[in-house]
Structures are given as C-alpha cells and as structure tokens.
Design a protein around this motif. Structure first.
Motif, PDB file in Angstrom:
ATOM      1  N   ARG A  34       0.845  -1.192   0.000  1.00  0.00           N
ATOM      2  CA  ARG A  34       0.000   0.000   0.000  1.00  0.00           C
ATOM      3  C   ARG A  34       0.884   1.247   0.000  1.00  0.00           C
ATOM      4  O   ARG A  34       1.802   1.374   0.822  1.00  0.00           O
ATOM      5  CB  ARG A  34      -0.900  -0.009   1.236  1.00  0.00           C
ATOM      6  CG  ARG A  34      -1.980   1.078   1.229  1.00  0.00           C
ATOM      7  CD  ARG A  34      -2.670   1.149   2.591  1.00  0.00           C
ATOM      8  NE  ARG A  34      -3.218  -0.135   2.965  1.00  0.00           N
ATOM      9  CZ  ARG A  34      -4.437  -0.551   2.630  1.00  0.00           C
ATOM     10  NH1 ARG A  34      -5.214   0.225   1.911  1.00  0.00           N
ATOM     11  NH2 ARG A  34      -4.869  -1.734   3.030  1.00  0.00           N
ATOM     12  N   CYS A  35       0.608   2.166  -0.917  1.00  0.00           N
ATOM     13  CA  CYS A  35       1.429   3.372  -1.063  1.00  0.00           C
ATOM     14  C   CYS A  35       0.541   4.608  -1.194  1.00  0.00           C
ATOM     15  O   CYS A  35      -0.658   4.514  -1.439  1.00  0.00           O
ATOM     16  CB  CYS A  35       2.336   3.276  -2.295  1.00  0.00           C
ATOM     17  SG  CYS A  35       3.473   1.882  -2.307  1.00  0.00           S
ATOM     18  N   GLY A  36       1.164   5.764  -1.043  1.00  0.00           N
ATOM     19  CA  GLY A  36       0.455   7.026  -1.224  1.00  0.00           C
ATOM     20  C   GLY A  36       1.452   8.161  -1.344  1.00  0.00           C
ATOM     21  O   GLY A  36       2.653   7.988  -1.113  1.00  0.00           O
ATOM     22  N   PRO A  78       5.778   3.975   0.364  1.00  0.00           N
ATOM     23  CA  PRO A  78       5.008   2.908   1.009  1.00  0.00           C
ATOM     24  C   PRO A  78       4.411   3.427   2.324  1.00  0.00           C
ATOM     25  O   PRO A  78       5.089   4.112   3.095  1.00  0.00           O
ATOM     26  CB  PRO A  78       6.045   1.814   1.273  1.00  0.00           C
ATOM     27  CG  PRO A  78       7.165   2.112   0.326  1.00  0.00           C
ATOM     28  CD  PRO A  78       7.198   3.602   0.191  1.00  0.00           C
ATOM     29  N   CYS A  79       3.167   3.110   2.579  1.00  0.00           N
ATOM     30  CA  CYS A  79       2.507   3.608   3.787  1.00  0.00           C
ATOM     31  C   CYS A  79       3.194   3.090   5.051  1.00  0.00           C
ATOM     32  O   CYS A  79       3.283   3.812   6.056  1.00  0.00           O
ATOM     33  CB  CYS A  79       1.034   3.210   3.777  1.00  0.00           C
ATOM     34  SG  CYS A  79       0.119   3.933   2.393  1.00  0.00           S
ATOM     35  N   ALA A  82      -4.983  12.421  -3.367  1.00  0.00           N
ATOM     36  CA  ALA A  82      -4.535  11.267  -4.157  1.00  0.00           C
ATOM     37  C   ALA A  82      -4.837   9.951  -3.459  1.00  0.00           C
ATOM     38  O   ALA A  82      -4.866   8.894  -4.096  1.00  0.00           O
ATOM     39  CB  ALA A  82      -3.043  11.384  -4.452  1.00  0.00           C
ATOM     40  N   GLY A  83      -5.043   9.977  -2.129  1.00  0.00           N
ATOM     41  CA  GLY A  83      -5.387   8.776  -1.378  1.00  0.00           C
ATOM     42  C   GLY A  83      -4.275   7.734  -1.348  1.00  0.00           C
ATOM     43  O   GLY A  83      -3.119   8.015  -1.642  1.00  0.00           O
ATOM     44  N   LYS A  84      -4.674   6.513  -0.986  1.00  0.00           N
ATOM     45  CA  LYS A  84      -3.747   5.381  -0.947  1.00  0.00           C
ATOM     46  C   LYS A  84      -4.173   4.355  -1.981  1.00  0.00           C
ATOM     47  O   LYS A  84      -5.342   4.263  -2.343  1.00  0.00           O
ATOM     48  CB  LYS A  84      -3.753   4.723   0.437  1.00  0.00           C
ATOM     49  CG  LYS A  84      -3.269   5.619   1.565  1.00  0.00           C
ATOM     50  CD  LYS A  84      -3.298   4.890   2.895  1.00  0.00           C
ATOM     51  CE  LYS A  84      -2.787   5.756   4.039  1.00  0.00           C
ATOM     52  NZ  LYS A  84      -2.784   5.035   5.343  1.00  0.00           N
ATOM     53  N   ASN A  85      -3.222   3.570  -2.473  1.00  0.00           N
ATOM     54  CA  ASN A  85      -3.562   2.493  -3.409  1.00  0.00           C
ATOM     55  C   ASN A  85      -2.645   1.307  -3.209  1.00  0.00           C
ATOM     56  O   ASN A  85      -1.567   1.419  -2.626  1.00  0.00           O
ATOM     57  CB  ASN A  85      -3.516   2.984  -4.865  1.00  0.00           C
ATOM     58  CG  ASN A  85      -2.194   3.645  -5.202  1.00  0.00           C
ATOM     59  OD1 ASN A  85      -1.184   2.973  -5.339  1.00  0.00           O
ATOM     60  ND2 ASN A  85      -2.183   4.963  -5.316  1.00  0.00           N
ATOM     61  N   GLN A  86      -3.103   0.149  -3.693  1.00  0.00           N
ATOM     62  CA  GLN A  86      -2.363  -1.097  -3.550  1.00  0.00           C
ATOM     63  C   GLN A  86      -1.556  -1.388  -4.822  1.00  0.00           C
ATOM     64  O   GLN A  86      -2.043  -1.186  -5.934  1.00  0.00           O
ATOM     65  CB  GLN A  86      -3.323  -2.261  -3.306  1.00  0.00           C
ATOM     66  CG  GLN A  86      -4.080  -2.166  -1.991  1.00  0.00           C
ATOM     67  CD  GLN A  86      -3.265  -2.664  -0.806  1.00  0.00           C
ATOM     68  OE1 GLN A  86      -2.050  -2.767  -0.882  1.00  0.00           O
ATOM     69  NE2 GLN A  86      -3.940  -2.981   0.277  1.00  0.00           N
ATOM     70  N   ASN A  87      -0.344  -1.862  -4.649  1.00  0.00           N
ATOM     71  CA  ASN A  87       0.514  -2.257  -5.757  1.00  0.00           C
ATOM     72  C   ASN A  87       0.841  -3.741  -5.642  1.00  0.00           C
ATOM     73  O   ASN A  87       1.381  -4.181  -4.629  1.00  0.00           O
ATOM     74  CB  ASN A  87       1.821  -1.445  -5.736  1.00  0.00           C
ATOM     75  CG  ASN A  87       1.578   0.034  -5.927  1.00  0.00           C
ATOM     76  OD1 ASN A  87       1.540   0.528  -7.035  1.00  0.00           O
ATOM     77  ND2 ASN A  87       1.407   0.755  -4.819  1.00  0.00           N
ATOM     78  N   MET A 120       2.677  -8.202   4.875  1.00  0.00           N
ATOM     79  CA  MET A 120       1.390  -8.016   5.540  1.00  0.00           C
ATOM     80  C   MET A 120       1.343  -6.651   6.219  1.00  0.00           C
ATOM     81  O   MET A 120       2.339  -6.167   6.749  1.00  0.00           O
ATOM     82  CB  MET A 120       1.161  -9.118   6.580  1.00  0.00           C
ATOM     83  CG  MET A 120       0.984 -10.497   5.974  1.00  0.00           C
ATOM     84  SD  MET A 120       0.877 -11.797   7.250  1.00  0.00           S
ATOM     85  CE  MET A 120      -0.571 -11.249   8.158  1.00  0.00           C
ATOM     86  N   ASP A 121       0.162  -6.025   6.169  1.00  0.00           N
ATOM     87  CA  ASP A 121      -0.005  -4.736   6.840  1.00  0.00           C
ATOM     88  C   ASP A 121       0.176  -4.905   8.341  1.00  0.00           C
ATOM     89  O   ASP A 121      -0.417  -5.794   8.955  1.00  0.00           O
ATOM     90  CB  ASP A 121      -1.389  -4.165   6.557  1.00  0.00           C
ATOM     91  CG  ASP A 121      -1.501  -3.583   5.152  1.00  0.00           C
ATOM     92  OD1 ASP A 121      -0.457  -3.201   4.592  1.00  0.00           O
ATOM     93  OD2 ASP A 121      -2.627  -3.511   4.618  1.00  0.00           O
TER      94      ASP A 121
END
Length: 287
Positions: free
Chosen positions: A158-160, A222-223, A238-243, A271-272
C-alpha cells in the motif's frame, strides 16, 4: 499416546475440516485418515472431533493436540532448513526494488536471521538473472517474463503521496522514487501538484524522506514506511492504493526448503502491520 505420527492426521483434519481434503493434503486416502483419528480418539478416551453439517470441528482436546502437532511440524521444518543451510553454507540472495527492500524486507530481516543464525542473506536491487544463478528469488511490481521460472503474486504494497506537514498549503511539485523498478504510477489529471512531471528523481526512500522534510514536495512512498515518520502526512486528494508484488524463482527449485522459507518470510513481511514509529524523527518533529 505412543504414536506421535498420528498427530499430523489430527492437524490436517483440524485445518481442512473434511476427511477428503485432509487425505489429499497428506497424500493418503480417507480410510487412513479415519482410522488414525479413531485410534487417537480411543487413546484419548474422549472425542477429538464432532460432525457439524459436512465438516469435522475439533473439540477442545482436538485443538490442543493439533497445536502440539503444529509445533512439532514447525520444529521439523526449521531443522530441515537449518540442515540445508549448514550443509550448503547457504547465502540467500533476494533481488528486489529498493521500495520493497527498505519498506518491507529490512524491517523484518532480524526475525529471519535470529531464527536461522547460520543463514547469510543478501538483499540487492541491481539486475540479476535466475537462469544464470545470479540470484535465488526476484521480487517485482510487474509480472516477470524471464525464461523457465515459477512466478506468482506474493502480496501487495500500500502506497500514497506524502509530504511534510509544515508544507501542507504550499506544495510545489513531487519527487519520483526508484523510477526504473518501483511501482507504476497512475497520476490523475487535474490534481495539483501531481499534474506535472517530477521535479526530482531519487533512488531510495531515505533520500526522498530527507528531501520532502526540507522542501515543499510530495513523494510516493510505502505507507508502512511513511506512516512511521511523525513529520509526514498523507496527501489526501490522491489517497492510498495497492501495488501488486510478484515473486519468481527458477523452476528447478520449486521444492527447495530454503526458498519455501524465503517465500513464507516475504509474505509475512508484506502483511499490513501497525507502523513502527521512528523515534528520532518523532523527536525532530516535536515543536
């Protein structure tokens, strides 16, 4: 309870809930699974499983025996890996983008090396070939296409876009990080200051963090990395998104116990988890 080998049947039935699925996992047949469970039940003197609809559910004692079997299985697996490491003087070489190395693998490396003290490990972002044995496992943000390899999705990152909190109302551009092997950015039109080409390109997360702490710029991070920095905040528009992250290794090594270990460790690393607050930056961010 004399035959400890029976415990693996208890573990399999607890995990898969049906005789058929447990038999398939153990490479045997349902009659054998049923017979072993019956023998365990007789020795225990009380039920280990109860039938609920079409599934077998472990009783309290069944769960306890499954836990024992799981610990034995984990120790045997660790012993097998340690034997392989000792025999081959093993050095695990993982090739991955700096994004993944810094945000996911390095923070979890102590866990792996402490558990397996004989193992040596190399984490590198430079290009390496599986076919020529230059690396053991490759991680990437795109589906690998190289030769005769075993490839699979291993997780997500997860990145932003983040920036220093003190520049919240004065952002003037953005920094590109690890542009060659990093995640593929999809910038939305109309969101300033992302509607322009990057002002800077840097090779790693630490450089990006240092720059946006002192300049009114955004960086795609990366978050798990950015959320541990108290001086940074997410750019909400822009929020967060998954890669997606792909893993690959040579097809001849599908049953290599060390690569199985590496795969499990990487999956856990991706894993988060709650962010580890960077205490040095926490102190620096305080007024």
């Amino acid at each position: 309870m004399q035959n400890w080998d029976d415990l693996k049947y208890c573990l399999a039935l607890d995990e898969f809930r049906t005789m058929t699925a447990a038999a398939k996992a153990l490479g045997t047949n349902t009659a054998t699974v049923s017979r072993r469970i019956e023998r365990l039940t007789e020795e225990a003197g009380q039920p280990l499983f109860t039938r609920q609809n079409c599934q077998w559910m472990a009783t309290t004692l069944g769960q306890e025996l499954s836990a024992v079997a799981r610990r034995i299985e984990e120790r045997l697996h660790a012993a097998e890996i340690n034997a392989s490491i000792l025999e081959d003087n093993y050095k695990l070489h993982i090739t991955a983008p700096q994004f993944i190395i810094e945000a996911c693998l390095l923070p979890e490396a102590d866990q792996l090396l402490t558990t397996y003290p004989q193992m040596k490990m190399k984490l590198a972002s430079t290009h390496a070939s599986l076919a020529f044995g230059e690396t053991d496992l490759i991680l990437s943000f795109s589906k690998p296409e190289e030769g005769r390899i075993f490839r699979f999705r291993i997780g997500q990152l997860r990145c932003g876009f983040y920036h220093a909190a003190r520049f919240n109302n004065n952002l003037q551009g953005w920094i590109n990080v690890d542009s060659e092997t990093g995640p593929h950015l999809k910038l939305e039109d109309g969101i300033a200051p992302l509607n322009q080409s990057p002002r800077l390109t840097v090779s790693n997360l630490l450089n990006a963090h240092q720059l946006i702490r002192t300049m009114p710029l955004l960086a795609y991070l990366p978050c798990s990395f950015a959320d541990s920095k108290p001086d940074l905040m997410l750019f909400e528009p822009a929020g967060k998104n998954q890669n997606e992250i792909w893993a690959s290794y040579h097809y001849t090594r599908k049953k290599d116990p060390v690569l199985k270990l590496a795969r499990d460790w990487i999956e856990s690393s991706l894993m988060d988890k709650p962010p580890r607050i960077d205490q040095a930056n926490h102190m620096a961010a305080r007024p």
